[in-house]
Write an enzyme that holds these catalytic residues in place. Structure first.
Site, PDB file in Angstrom:
ATOM      1  N   ASP A 196      78.825  21.907 -18.629  1.00  0.00           N
ATOM      2  CA  ASP A 196      79.654  20.913 -19.311  1.00  0.00           C
ATOM      3  C   ASP A 196      80.477  21.535 -20.419  1.00  0.00           C
ATOM      4  O   ASP A 196      79.945  22.301 -21.249  1.00  0.00           O
ATOM      5  CB  ASP A 196      78.753  19.838 -19.947  1.00  0.00           C
ATOM      6  CG  ASP A 196      78.596  18.628 -19.059  1.00  0.00           C
ATOM      7  OD1 ASP A 196      79.413  18.437 -18.132  1.00  0.00           O
ATOM      8  OD2 ASP A 196      77.637  17.860 -19.286  1.00  0.00           O
ATOM      9  N   ASP A 220      75.635  18.356 -21.020  1.00  0.00           N
ATOM     10  CA  ASP A 220      75.534  18.098 -22.462  1.00  0.00           C
ATOM     11  C   ASP A 220      74.500  17.002 -22.744  1.00  0.00           C
ATOM     12  O   ASP A 220      74.254  16.657 -23.901  1.00  0.00           O
ATOM     13  CB  ASP A 220      76.905  17.801 -23.080  1.00  0.00           C
ATOM     14  CG  ASP A 220      77.592  16.596 -22.470  1.00  0.00           C
ATOM     15  OD1 ASP A 220      77.012  15.955 -21.586  1.00  0.00           O
ATOM     16  OD2 ASP A 220      78.732  16.298 -22.889  1.00  0.00           O
ATOM     17  N   SER A 221      73.874  16.480 -21.668  1.00  0.00           N
ATOM     18  CA  SER A 221      72.685  15.641 -21.845  1.00  0.00           C
ATOM     19  C   SER A 221      71.609  16.429 -22.598  1.00  0.00           C
ATOM     20  O   SER A 221      70.639  15.846 -23.086  1.00  0.00           O
ATOM     21  CB  SER A 221      72.143  15.181 -20.488  1.00  0.00           C
ATOM     22  OG  SER A 221      71.971  16.296 -19.628  1.00  0.00           O
ATOM     23  N   GLU A 230      79.983   8.485 -12.497  1.00  0.00           N
ATOM     24  CA  GLU A 230      78.753   7.975 -13.133  1.00  0.00           C
ATOM     25  C   GLU A 230      78.828   6.467 -13.337  1.00  0.00           C
ATOM     26  O   GLU A 230      79.829   5.939 -13.858  1.00  0.00           O
ATOM     27  CB  GLU A 230      78.557   8.686 -14.489  1.00  0.00           C
ATOM     28  CG  GLU A 230      77.343   8.172 -15.245  1.00  0.00           C
ATOM     29  CD  GLU A 230      76.888   9.085 -16.385  1.00  0.00           C
ATOM     30  OE1 GLU A 230      77.464  10.171 -16.565  1.00  0.00           O
ATOM     31  OE2 GLU A 230      75.939   8.672 -17.084  1.00  0.00           O
ATOM     32  N   LYS A 264      82.694  21.276 -16.144  1.00  0.00           N
ATOM     33  CA  LYS A 264      82.863  19.818 -15.974  1.00  0.00           C
ATOM     34  C   LYS A 264      83.422  19.237 -17.269  1.00  0.00           C
ATOM     35  O   LYS A 264      82.986  19.608 -18.360  1.00  0.00           O
ATOM     36  CB  LYS A 264      81.501  19.193 -15.632  1.00  0.00           C
ATOM     37  CG  LYS A 264      81.543  17.660 -15.544  1.00  0.00           C
ATOM     38  CD  LYS A 264      80.347  17.092 -14.824  1.00  0.00           C
ATOM     39  CE  LYS A 264      79.076  16.958 -15.634  1.00  0.00           C
ATOM     40  NZ  LYS A 264      79.193  16.114 -16.814  1.00  0.00           N
TER      41      LYS A 264
HETATM   42  O1  KIV Z   1      75.238  15.913 -19.079  1.00  0.00           O
HETATM   43  C1  KIV Z   1      74.716  15.572 -18.017  1.00  0.00           C
HETATM   44  O2  KIV Z   1      73.547  15.823 -17.745  1.00  0.00           O
HETATM   45  C2  KIV Z   1      75.526  14.826 -17.068  1.00  0.00           C
HETATM   46  C3  KIV Z   1      74.775  14.066 -16.029  1.00  0.00           C
HETATM   47  C4  KIV Z   1      74.474  12.704 -16.520  1.00  0.00           C
HETATM   48  C5  KIV Z   1      75.488  14.028 -14.756  1.00  0.00           C
HETATM   49  O3  KIV Z   1      76.721  14.800 -17.157  1.00  0.00           O
END
Ligand code: KIV
Length: 271
Positions: A90, A51-52, A187, A118
C-alpha cells in the site's frame, strides 16, 4: 522447496491469465516473515502489505497514521518470507499527493521488494496511475470503500448502493484500467456492483466485501485467524475457528473456498 527458488512465481501476468481462464485466486495480507512464508507456501497468489497494519499491528483506530517508512519496514520483512506470491504494498495516506511524492514513495516500496503498489481513489488518480505504469511500476487501484478517506466518507460504510454512485464506480474503474492499472481492488460494495465491475474490466478484480463474483478475494490476516479484538466486519470469516485446526489449515481452507467460489457466502455479502 527453498523460498529462494519457489515452485511458482506469481506475477501480474499470472493474475491476468487466471482472469482470462475464469479461475479465481486468493489474496491475504501479511506483515512479517513467518506469516508471509505461511501464506505464500499455502498457494495464496497475492500477499498485501496493507496499511491496515495501522490497526492490526500498531493499534490505531484507522490507517491514517501509517507512513511510507512503516510500510517499507513490513515489505522488507515480508519479502524475506515470501515464497513466490505477488507482493503488493500500500501507498499510505498522503504518500501520493503530488507527482514527485508518488514516484519517491513508490520507488521506496519497490526497492524494498514490492512488485505492485496499491493506491486508493477513483478517476482523479488516472494521471498518477499512468505516471507509475509508464515507469514500470504496476498499479492496483483501490475503489469502493477507501479507508484512507474514512473522515470524508463519514465512516466505514458500504459504497455504491445508490444507482448513480454505482455507475460512477464502474465508469471510474474503467478510466483507471485505461490509465494503466493492472489490478483493481474493490471494497465493501453490493454483490451486483462487484459483479458488474468484474465483468466490465479486463484486468483482475480483487474483492473484499464485494460479493462472490470478483476474480479474486482478499482478507486481512488477523481476521482470518480471529486475532483482531474489535467487532469484525460482515465480510470477515474466522477460518481458524471454522476449521478448528492449525494456522496452515485455516489458510488452506480459505484459499480452497475462494478458488471453489464458496467464499464469500451470502452471509458475508451486501445486497
Ligand atoms: O490495507 C489493507 O489491508 C487493505 C485490505 C482491506 C484490502 O487494503
Amino acid at each position: 522447496m527453498s523460498i529462494h527458488s519457489p515452485d511458482r512465481k506469481v506475477s501480474i501476468t499470472t493474475l491476468a491469465q487466471l482472469k482470462r481462464d475464469g479461475s479465481k485466486f486468493s489474496a491475504l495480507t501479511a506483515y512479517d516473515y513467518c506469516s508471509a512464508y505461511a501464506v505464500s507456501s499455502a498457494g495464496v497468489e497475492v500477499i498485501l502489505v496493507g496499511d491496515s497494519l495501522g490497526m492490526v499491528i500498531q493499534g490505531h483506530d484507522n490507517s491514517l497514521p501509517v507512513t511510507i517508512d512503516d510500510v517499507a519496514y513490513h515489505v522488507n520483512c515480508v519479502r524475506r518470507g515470501n515464497n513466490g506470491s505477488l507482493l503488493m504494498a500500500d501507498l499510505p495516506f498522503m504518500s501520493y499527493y503530488s507527482e514527485q511524492k508518488t514516484l519517491e514513495s513508490a520507488a521506496i516500496l519497490m526497492r524494498y521488494g514490492a512488485q505492485i503498489v496499491k493506491l486508493e481513489g477513483g478517476a482523479w488518480l488516472s494521471e498518477t496511475t499512468r505516471l507509475l505504469a509508464e515507469r514500470g511500476i504496476p498499479v492496483c487501484a483501490h475503489m469502493g470503500l477507501t479507508p484512507q478517506s474514512v473522515n470524508h466518507l463519514g465512516g466505514y460504510r458500504v459504497q455504491g448502493r445508490d444507482p448513480n454512485k454505482a455507475k460512477e464506480i464502474i465508469d471510474e474503474a474503467m478510466i483507471l484500467e485505461q490509465a494503466g492499472a493492472s489490478v483493481l481492488l474493490l471494497e465493501c460494495v453490493p454483490v451486483d456492483l462487484g459483479k458488474q465491475v468484474s465483468e466490465a474490466l479486463s484486468i483482475p478484480v480483487i474483492g473484499i466485501g464485494a460479493g462472490p463474483h470478483t476474480d479474486g478475494q482478499i482478507m486481512v490476516w488477523h481476521d482470518l485467524l480471529g486475532l483482531y479484538p474489535k467487532k469484525p466486519a460482515k465480510f470477515v470469516k474466522n477460518y481458524l475457528a471454522a476449521t478448528g485446526g492449525s494456522i496452515d489449515g485455516a489458510i488452506r481452507a480459505y484459499d480452497l473456498d475462494v478458488k471453489e467460489g464458496t467464499f464469500p457466502a451470502p452471509e458475508h455479502c451486501y445486497t
